[in-house]
Design an enzyme around this catalytic site. Structure first.
Site, PDB file in Angstrom:
ATOM      1  N   ARG A 264      47.572  49.534  38.151  1.00 58.62           N
ATOM      2  CA  ARG A 264      47.893  48.128  37.988  1.00 58.62           C
ATOM      3  C   ARG A 264      49.388  47.907  38.182  1.00 58.62           C
ATOM      4  O   ARG A 264      50.192  48.831  38.077  1.00 58.62           O
ATOM      5  CB  ARG A 264      47.448  47.645  36.611  1.00 58.62           C
ATOM      6  CG  ARG A 264      48.160  48.337  35.455  1.00 58.62           C
ATOM      7  CD  ARG A 264      47.497  48.055  34.127  1.00 58.62           C
ATOM      8  NE  ARG A 264      47.572  46.647  33.763  1.00 58.62           N
ATOM      9  CZ  ARG A 264      46.513  45.865  33.555  1.00 58.62           C
ATOM     10  NH1 ARG A 264      45.299  46.342  33.665  1.00 58.62           N
ATOM     11  NH2 ARG A 264      46.669  44.619  33.224  1.00 58.62           N
TER      12      ARG A 264
ATOM     13  N   GLU B 165      37.876  37.316  34.907  1.00 60.65           N
ATOM     14  CA  GLU B 165      37.193  36.709  33.766  1.00 60.65           C
ATOM     15  C   GLU B 165      37.927  35.398  33.513  1.00 60.65           C
ATOM     16  O   GLU B 165      39.160  35.407  33.378  1.00 60.65           O
ATOM     17  CB  GLU B 165      37.334  37.615  32.545  1.00 60.65           C
ATOM     18  CG  GLU B 165      36.585  38.935  32.678  1.00 60.65           C
ATOM     19  CD  GLU B 165      37.003  39.932  31.597  1.00 60.65           C
ATOM     20  OE1 GLU B 165      36.630  39.711  30.445  1.00 60.65           O
ATOM     21  OE2 GLU B 165      37.707  40.899  31.930  1.00 60.65           O
TER      22      GLU B 165
ATOM     23  N   LYS C 275      47.067  39.460  29.388  1.00 64.18           N
ATOM     24  CA  LYS C 275      46.531  38.104  29.258  1.00 64.18           C
ATOM     25  C   LYS C 275      46.523  37.658  27.795  1.00 64.18           C
ATOM     26  O   LYS C 275      46.702  36.487  27.494  1.00 64.18           O
ATOM     27  CB  LYS C 275      45.121  38.060  29.806  1.00 64.18           C
ATOM     28  CG  LYS C 275      44.953  37.084  30.973  1.00 64.18           C
ATOM     29  CD  LYS C 275      43.503  36.808  31.220  1.00 64.18           C
ATOM     30  CE  LYS C 275      42.983  37.576  32.393  1.00 64.18           C
ATOM     31  NZ  LYS C 275      41.539  37.435  32.563  1.00 64.18           N
TER      32      LYS C 275
HETATM   33  P1  ATP Z   1      41.219  41.015  30.499  1.00 64.86           P
HETATM   34  O1  ATP Z   1      40.174  41.824  31.173  1.00 64.86           O
HETATM   35  O2  ATP Z   1      41.878  41.674  29.339  1.00 64.86           O
HETATM   36  O3  ATP Z   1      40.822  39.611  30.216  1.00 64.86           O
HETATM   37  P2  ATP Z   1      42.568  41.324  32.997  1.00 64.86           P
HETATM   38  O4  ATP Z   1      44.015  41.145  33.301  1.00 64.86           O
HETATM   39  O5  ATP Z   1      41.906  42.609  33.295  1.00 64.86           O
HETATM   40  O6  ATP Z   1      42.429  40.897  31.510  1.00 64.86           O
HETATM   41  P3  ATP Z   1      40.600  40.083  34.690  1.00 64.86           P
HETATM   42  O7  ATP Z   1      40.298  38.641  34.867  1.00 64.86           O
HETATM   43  O8  ATP Z   1      39.530  40.980  34.225  1.00 64.86           O
HETATM   44  O9  ATP Z   1      41.841  40.138  33.720  1.00 64.86           O
HETATM   45  O10 ATP Z   1      41.219  40.649  36.020  1.00 64.86           O
HETATM   46  C1  ATP Z   1      40.650  40.460  37.282  1.00 64.86           C
HETATM   47  C2  ATP Z   1      41.029  41.615  38.165  1.00 64.86           C
HETATM   48  O11 ATP Z   1      42.438  41.737  38.273  1.00 64.86           O
HETATM   49  C3  ATP Z   1      40.507  42.922  37.620  1.00 64.86           C
HETATM   50  O12 ATP Z   1      39.871  43.623  38.664  1.00 64.86           O
HETATM   51  C4  ATP Z   1      41.730  43.630  37.135  1.00 64.86           C
HETATM   52  O13 ATP Z   1      41.603  45.016  37.254  1.00 64.86           O
HETATM   53  C5  ATP Z   1      42.821  43.074  38.049  1.00 64.86           C
HETATM   54  N1  ATP Z   1      44.129  43.116  37.386  1.00 64.86           N
HETATM   55  C6  ATP Z   1      44.435  42.650  36.167  1.00 64.86           C
HETATM   56  N2  ATP Z   1      45.716  42.912  35.850  1.00 64.86           N
HETATM   57  C7  ATP Z   1      46.241  43.586  36.904  1.00 64.86           C
HETATM   58  C8  ATP Z   1      47.531  44.156  37.183  1.00 64.86           C
HETATM   59  N3  ATP Z   1      48.538  44.070  36.327  1.00 64.86           N
HETATM   60  N4  ATP Z   1      47.695  44.776  38.374  1.00 64.86           N
HETATM   61  C9  ATP Z   1      46.689  44.840  39.256  1.00 64.86           C
HETATM   62  N5  ATP Z   1      45.457  44.334  39.052  1.00 64.86           N
HETATM   63  C10 ATP Z   1      45.226  43.716  37.891  1.00 64.86           C
HETATM   64 MG    MG Z   2      39.525  42.632  32.935  1.00 61.31          MG
END
Ligand code: ATP
Ligand code: MG
Length: 565
Positions: A271, A45, A281
């Site tokens: 994760r 995102e 984030k």
């Molecule tokens: P948010 O959804 O709260 O904005 P997010 O960290 O999930 O934050 P995204 O942009 O949705 O951000 O993440 C993109 C991809 O990265 C998603 O598939 C998510 O599951 C993965 N991802 C995010 N944080 C981690 C992590 N700490 N370890 C592994 N994968 C992650």
């Molecule tokens: Mg996310």
């Protein structure tokens, strides 16, 4: 949280192929011909910069596509214009490329599918599977129920398809303010899985979208857009983190109830959590917004942009991700593992000399006005990397820490009366210590032994310590930035109260360091090792007048080594 060793050892960085439960599933699916080719995606995102946790997902999705001869799309799940910006889109593209992956022409946006998603939503309304709800957000929250209590049906749940269609079209046409109505799926308000209690499909949001501008004032929810975007792109394995496990039944419900062109399967993995590091984030955004750091690329940030600026090579991140492996149980990884990968990736960096806190050393028996050039190896283990010349003269700078007036027993560096080797140069002996009025040591008067040129004594006499130095005549003044963890505790609070755990010593600016002249002119950002001090790289703030270096990472404690001989 348990130490995650279920996956350790499966992924030895280097030649051995990586294996984990997701790769096993992909291999099985291909062997059983359930798919002709694997198609994955990395779906950020665009509401912030990527961090090292995202790198795990990137390496997994792009890695699987590479290893199994498939493809990985980069897709922006850009469904929330209130929080998303073009700056983030650009940064994410830059950072995924930098990490070493390429999606070819497969750069996609959920917003490319807004029209299709809208048509499918009308289809759900016609089929009696979606309705417009006029409850306030607060009423909706209360009526959703809890983990132990079922929800209550909305009083608007039984509107006719025609009425719903009319209201939904008027939502799209902009007739209502934000929050006035939503479109919900009609699934089951009593479901044990809260995600199935009539989830929101569309909300009203009068906001300019980075890509679709003012075209829309209703936006699909993440859940409604995500799986359908996967299906439109023909994703075979939709890989996400564990918190989406409970969303999987909804993911399936949409695929089963919409005319999607393919049926991806969702798989969840743990994760990445890293000690002393926040990977939320939301918190990272607050750190930037509230000025706790200098920006998203501050070298203390766990963002890819911050790590790049700090001098961490992309290979180090890929190697680290490979070593930690992929498992289904949450765990916290020791930062030491990441540091190991960083040092491995940097060990071939050329050696240079930097003196962080200069202390003047005058060689009384070296002729005034004379200098000479001495060769210094660019890398001790790589003769092919050659040598460069260092200027030697009567006045030098050494590291303040390399002198002690009253040294403990096993301090093998310089002290009154002691003899040490100046790296690549001569043996010197400290004869006199000069102090200022405040009693601080400001200068050391020494003598050198001309017979020890190059660092060995013809009489076979040994010295235990070797220290680094620069000639006062041509050393260049530089700023050096040293970093410590941004947070004090190994498991920093992920919420609003993160600020109390910030480490006040996360950045130490050394403004009066000295470096080799060659480092002052070179304007490349390639990593170097300052002998005995660690790995460094030039910071973007450097100017021709003032070089600025970041310490990427220290070497292992060199005094500990000296103590044990
Ligand atoms: P948010 O959804 O709260 O904005 P997010 O960290 O999930 O934050 P995204 O942009 O949705 O951000 O993440 C993109 C991809 O990265 C998603 O598939 C998510 O599951 C993965 N991802 C995010 N944080 C981690 C992590 N700490 N370890 C592994 N994968 C992650
Ligand atoms: Mg996310």
């Amino acid at each position: 949280m348990a130490k995650d060793d279920s996956a350790a050892g499966t992924a030895t960085a280097g030649e051995a192929p990586v294996r984990d439960f997701i790769r096993d599933i992909v291999a099985d699916d291909l062997a059983a011909r359930r798919h002709d080719a694997v198609v994955t995606r990395f779906p950020p995102e665009p509401n912030g910069y990527l961090h090292i946790g995202h790198a795990k997902s990137i390496c997994l999705n792009f890695g699987i596509a590479e290893e199994f001869g498939g493809r990985c799309n980069l897709r922006f799940d850009d469904t929330n214009p209130a929080k998303e910006e073009q700056e983030y889109i650009d940064a994410i593209i830059r950072d995924v490329h930098w990490l070493g992956f390429d999606w070819g022409k497969h750069l996609h946006y959920a917003s490319d599918y807004f029209e299709t998603l809208y048509e499918w939503a009308e289809g759900l309304i016609r089929a009696g599977k979606a309705y417009v709800d006029d409850q306030s957000p607060e009423e909706m929250r209360v009526n959703r129920g809890t983990l132990t209590e079922p929800g209550k049906n909305s009083p608007f749940r039984n509107r006719s398809a025609d009425e719903n269609l009319d209201l939904f079209r008027r939502m799209r046409a902009g007739e209502y303010p934000n929050g006035a109505r939503v479109l919900r799926a009609k699934i089951d308000m009593a479901s044990g899985n809260i995600n199935l209690r009539d989830p929101v499909l569309y909300r009203i949001l009068h906001a300019k979208h980075p890509r679709t501008g003012d075209k829309w004032c209703i936006y699909p929810s993440y859940d409604y857009a995500h799986g359908q975007s996967d299906a439109i792109e023909g994703i075979t394995h939709s890989i996400c983190t564990l918190e989406f496990e409970d969303h999987r039944p909804l993911y399936e419900w949409f695929l089963d109830n919409l005319p999607v062109p393919s049926h991806p399967r969702q798989y969840e993995f743990a994760r990445l959590n890293l000690g002393y590091t926040v990977l939320s984030k939301r918190v990272l955004t607050m750190l930037v917004r509230d000025g706790h750091v200098k920006g998203w690329d501050d070298p203390r940030m766990p963002t890819l942009a911050g790590l790049r600026r700090r001098g961490v090579p992309p290979e180090a991140i890929r190697d680290f991700i490979k070593r930690i492996g992929v498992a289904k149980a949450n765990s916290v990884v020791d930062v030491g593992m990441f540091e190991f990968s960083i040092r491995e990736a940097l060990k071939a960096a050329p050696r240079r000399i930097g003196v962080l806190r200069p202390l003047k050393l005058v060689i009384e028996n070296y002729p005034d006005g004379q200098t000479e050039q001495l060769p210094a190896a660019n890398h001790p283990d790589d003769a092919a990397s050659g040598t460069r010349m260092l200027t030697f003269g009567r006045e030098l700078y050494i590291e303040r820490d390399d002198f002690m007036e009253n040294p403990p027993k096993k301090f093998f560096r310089l002290a009154p009366g002691a003899e040490v080797r100046l790296r690549y140069a001569y043996f010197v002996t400290c004869r006199e210590v000069i102090k200022n009025a405040a009693g601080e040591v400001v200068e050391l008067r020494c003598t050198y032994d001309p017979a020890t040129r190059g660092g060995d004594a013809p009489d076979g006499r040994k010295v235990k310590g070797t220290i680094h130095w620069l000639a006062a005549a041509d050393a260049v003044q530089a700023e050096v930035r040293l970093y410590n963890p941004l947070f004090k505790s190994p498991d920093p609070p992920g919420g609003e109260n993160f600020a109390a755990d910030l480490n006040p010593e996360s950045l130490e600016v050394v403004s009066d360091a000295r470096v080799e002249p060659a480092l002052a002119t070179a304007n490349d950002t390639a990593p170097v090792q300052f002998e005995r001090l660690g790995y460094f790289c030039r910071d973007a703030d450097a100017t021709p007048q003032k070089p600025v270096f970041n310490r990427t990472i220290g070497l292992r404690d060199s005094w500990a080594k000296e103590r044990t001989g």
